[in-house]
Enzyme design. Sequence first.
Site, PDB file in Angstrom:
ATOM      1  N   HIS A  13       0.942  -1.125  -0.036  1.00 17.70           N
ATOM      2  CA  HIS A  13       0.044   0.149   0.102  1.00 17.70           C
ATOM      3  C   HIS A  13       0.790   1.496   0.087  1.00 17.70           C
ATOM      4  O   HIS A  13       1.998   1.222   0.485  1.00 17.70           O
ATOM      5  CB  HIS A  13      -1.062  -0.124   1.185  1.00 17.70           C
ATOM      6  CG  HIS A  13      -0.421   0.081   2.550  1.00 17.70           C
ATOM      7  ND1 HIS A  13      -0.110   1.287   3.024  1.00 17.70           N
ATOM      8  CD2 HIS A  13       0.367  -0.702   3.355  1.00 17.70           C
ATOM      9  CE1 HIS A  13       0.643   1.413   4.130  1.00 17.70           C
ATOM     10  NE2 HIS A  13       0.718   0.160   4.528  1.00 17.70           N
ATOM     11  N   ASP A  71      -0.651   4.359   0.749  1.00 20.01           N
ATOM     12  CA  ASP A  71      -1.267   5.412   1.584  1.00 20.01           C
ATOM     13  C   ASP A  71      -0.477   5.489   3.199  1.00 20.01           C
ATOM     14  O   ASP A  71       0.196   4.494   3.488  1.00 20.01           O
ATOM     15  CB  ASP A  71      -2.827   5.467   1.960  1.00 20.01           C
ATOM     16  CG  ASP A  71      -2.870   3.748   2.571  1.00 20.01           C
ATOM     17  OD1 ASP A  71      -2.418   2.834   2.276  1.00 20.01           O
ATOM     18  OD2 ASP A  71      -3.824   3.872   3.738  1.00 20.01           O
ATOM     19  N   ASP A  80       6.440   2.459   6.165  1.00 20.18           N
ATOM     20  CA  ASP A  80       5.237   1.829   6.174  1.00 20.18           C
ATOM     21  C   ASP A  80       4.168   2.533   5.132  1.00 20.18           C
ATOM     22  O   ASP A  80       3.648   3.555   5.476  1.00 20.18           O
ATOM     23  CB  ASP A  80       4.472   1.947   7.361  1.00 20.18           C
ATOM     24  CG  ASP A  80       3.079   1.369   7.540  1.00 20.18           C
ATOM     25  OD1 ASP A  80       2.928   0.457   6.674  1.00 20.18           O
ATOM     26  OD2 ASP A  80       2.694   1.666   8.574  1.00 20.18           O
ATOM     27  N   GLU A 128      -5.198   1.195   3.104  1.00 22.78           N
ATOM     28  CA  GLU A 128      -4.761   0.267   4.204  1.00 22.78           C
ATOM     29  C   GLU A 128      -4.715   0.802   5.387  1.00 22.78           C
ATOM     30  O   GLU A 128      -5.330   0.094   6.377  1.00 22.78           O
ATOM     31  CB  GLU A 128      -3.429  -0.325   3.889  1.00 22.78           C
ATOM     32  CG  GLU A 128      -2.840  -1.623   4.564  1.00 22.78           C
ATOM     33  CD  GLU A 128      -2.323  -1.123   6.035  1.00 22.78           C
ATOM     34  OE1 GLU A 128      -2.340  -2.160   7.007  1.00 22.78           O
ATOM     35  OE2 GLU A 128      -2.161  -0.100   6.232  1.00 22.78           O
ATOM     36  N   ASP A 135       4.621  -5.649   4.594  1.00 18.94           N
ATOM     37  CA  ASP A 135       4.050  -4.676   5.404  1.00 18.94           C
ATOM     38  C   ASP A 135       4.148  -4.941   6.716  1.00 18.94           C
ATOM     39  O   ASP A 135       3.249  -4.857   7.653  1.00 18.94           O
ATOM     40  CB  ASP A 135       2.428  -4.501   4.941  1.00 18.94           C
ATOM     41  CG  ASP A 135       1.892  -3.108   5.547  1.00 18.94           C
ATOM     42  OD1 ASP A 135       2.782  -2.268   5.753  1.00 18.94           O
ATOM     43  OD2 ASP A 135       0.686  -3.134   5.781  1.00 18.94           O
ATOM     44  N   HIS A 142     -22.072  22.894  33.088  1.00 22.24           N
ATOM     45  CA  HIS A 142     -21.197  23.551  34.070  1.00 22.24           C
ATOM     46  C   HIS A 142     -20.971  22.906  35.244  1.00 22.24           C
ATOM     47  O   HIS A 142     -21.971  22.359  35.919  1.00 22.24           O
ATOM     48  CB  HIS A 142     -21.700  25.064  34.409  1.00 22.24           C
ATOM     49  CG  HIS A 142     -20.546  25.790  35.146  1.00 22.24           C
ATOM     50  ND1 HIS A 142     -19.781  25.477  36.269  1.00 22.24           N
ATOM     51  CD2 HIS A 142     -20.031  26.993  34.732  1.00 22.24           C
ATOM     52  CE1 HIS A 142     -19.331  26.464  36.814  1.00 22.24           C
ATOM     53  NE2 HIS A 142     -19.179  27.312  35.719  1.00 22.24           N
ATOM     54  N   ARG A 145      -7.149  -7.037  20.521  1.00 23.44           N
ATOM     55  CA  ARG A 145      -6.370  -7.761  19.618  1.00 23.44           C
ATOM     56  C   ARG A 145      -6.619  -9.277  19.579  1.00 23.44           C
ATOM     57  O   ARG A 145      -6.313  -9.801  20.847  1.00 23.44           O
ATOM     58  CB  ARG A 145      -4.649  -7.423  19.695  1.00 23.44           C
ATOM     59  CG  ARG A 145      -4.288  -6.139  19.697  1.00 23.44           C
ATOM     60  CD  ARG A 145      -4.404  -5.613  17.922  1.00 23.44           C
ATOM     61  NE  ARG A 145      -4.179  -4.057  17.861  1.00 23.44           N
ATOM     62  CZ  ARG A 145      -3.876  -3.752  16.625  1.00 23.44           C
ATOM     63  NH1 ARG A 145      -4.036  -4.402  15.630  1.00 23.44           N
ATOM     64  NH2 ARG A 145      -3.723  -2.394  16.794  1.00 23.44           N
TER      65      ARG A 145
END
Length: 494
Positions: free
Chosen positions: A116, A118, A149, A183, A212, A244, A359
């Site tokens: 990629h 981007d 990257d 990506e 990558d 407030h 993850r």
Amino acid sequence: MNYLGLLSSLLFLSNLDAFHYSKLAQYVDSHQEEYVEVLREWVAVESDSSNILKRSHVHHMMDVTAQKLRQLGGTVQLINIGNQELPDGQTITLPKVVTAQFGNDVNKSTVCIYGHTDVQPAKPEDGWATDPYNLTEVDGNLYGRGASDNKAPVLAWIHAVEAYKMLDMELPVNVKFVIEGMEETGSNGLDSMILAHRDTFFSDVDYIIISDCGWLSRKPALTYGTRGNCYFFAEVQGPKQDLHSGVYGGTVIEPMTDIVGLLDTLISPSGKILVPGIREAVAPLTDDEWKMYQDIEFDLDHYKSKIGVDQLMYSNKVDLLAHRWRYPTVSIHGIEGAFSDPGTKTVIPAKVTAKFSIRQVPNMEPATVEKQVRDYLHSGFAKRKSPNTLKVTMVIGAKPWLADIQDPLYEAGKAAVKRVFNSEPDMIREGGTIPIAKTFQDVTGKSIIMIPIGGFDDGLHSQNEKISRYNYIEGTKLFIAYLHEVAQIKKDTV
């Protein structure tokens, strides 16, 4: 059988092969300044896919990529992958995916290289020592957003093909490219594109290569697994407007108090995930994995120094690597709607949205994780007896990817690393997520390998991202060698 004659022939072929590699490597060395200049031109394009105001730069970057491949004589296409819907309901055109093909010899294997062009956002005021979009060399390191990257690795693959062609050497395999421009924001539209072209562009692909990712240490590595990512928004809505804190504090149940309380129930101070069912789903660490992790080159003290901490969650290498790669983690990323600017503001936010991710690893399923998290948070919220409302949404559900390290692709990778770096590679997994790997695996059914050339200290997604000149140039040689080594797989199995 004439064993002397056979041995003589094998030695001759080996020497011829070594001569060809030497010639290719010399070509790379003699053109490295040109390679650096091309990388400088690519880094100068602010192809930040997360900023819709810079979307034109991403489109331009895809045109630049296509033109570079055309200059080498490849069959190049720019594939339209549709539109992106914005939160306000507007739609904008997604950057086209670049595909290219070099060679169509049915007697050769066909490899498909994914990358990629981007990048992540970058501003000088974020703490960059150099202009992030002006590639700057300091002490052999090439600093710039996207340098590692993933612009340099993409270029290194292009340079590898170019070296064969410029020396009038036949490519040992047919080479295809798939280069995208979204990506960094989730590869919008790419899954559908791969599925739509499964029986055309990908029909003759034998192997897929992704670069990558990066090394773990100064030692070259091959990557055989990545974690997935379940990304959540947890929104608590309270009063109809911000209040407030002096006037209303102590009279309302504040959304911020609710959300902070909920976030505190996700993970313990020791790193234990508290959502029921998640840890129980994880594939257990095997004896073979433990031994492999034990043999990997990794320095805990250097790791601590690099990230600037005095203490890590785990004090030994195997535990740390296992929890970095093959166990799930919870990370809390921020709270939208909270006051975060410099100075003071005595406000009670009416609505706050916490952002956190899990993850995931084998054998976890995103749909299951989504239900576990939603049920757990709603149960905890009910116990608070708050009049506010809670909404939990999973906005990303990317699966983990895992390869078989006994696959011939990895044996070819080891041979290429040995040829270029004269060492055995570390076999590593990646803690981050590269969703497209799992998509390629599921849709095409092809074997996949990740061959990183980025350094362990490249600072991906961070300030002062860089790639070293050494990794860029030697990485190009590694790709050249790999094209040769992967070609032997078909020959060896005939």
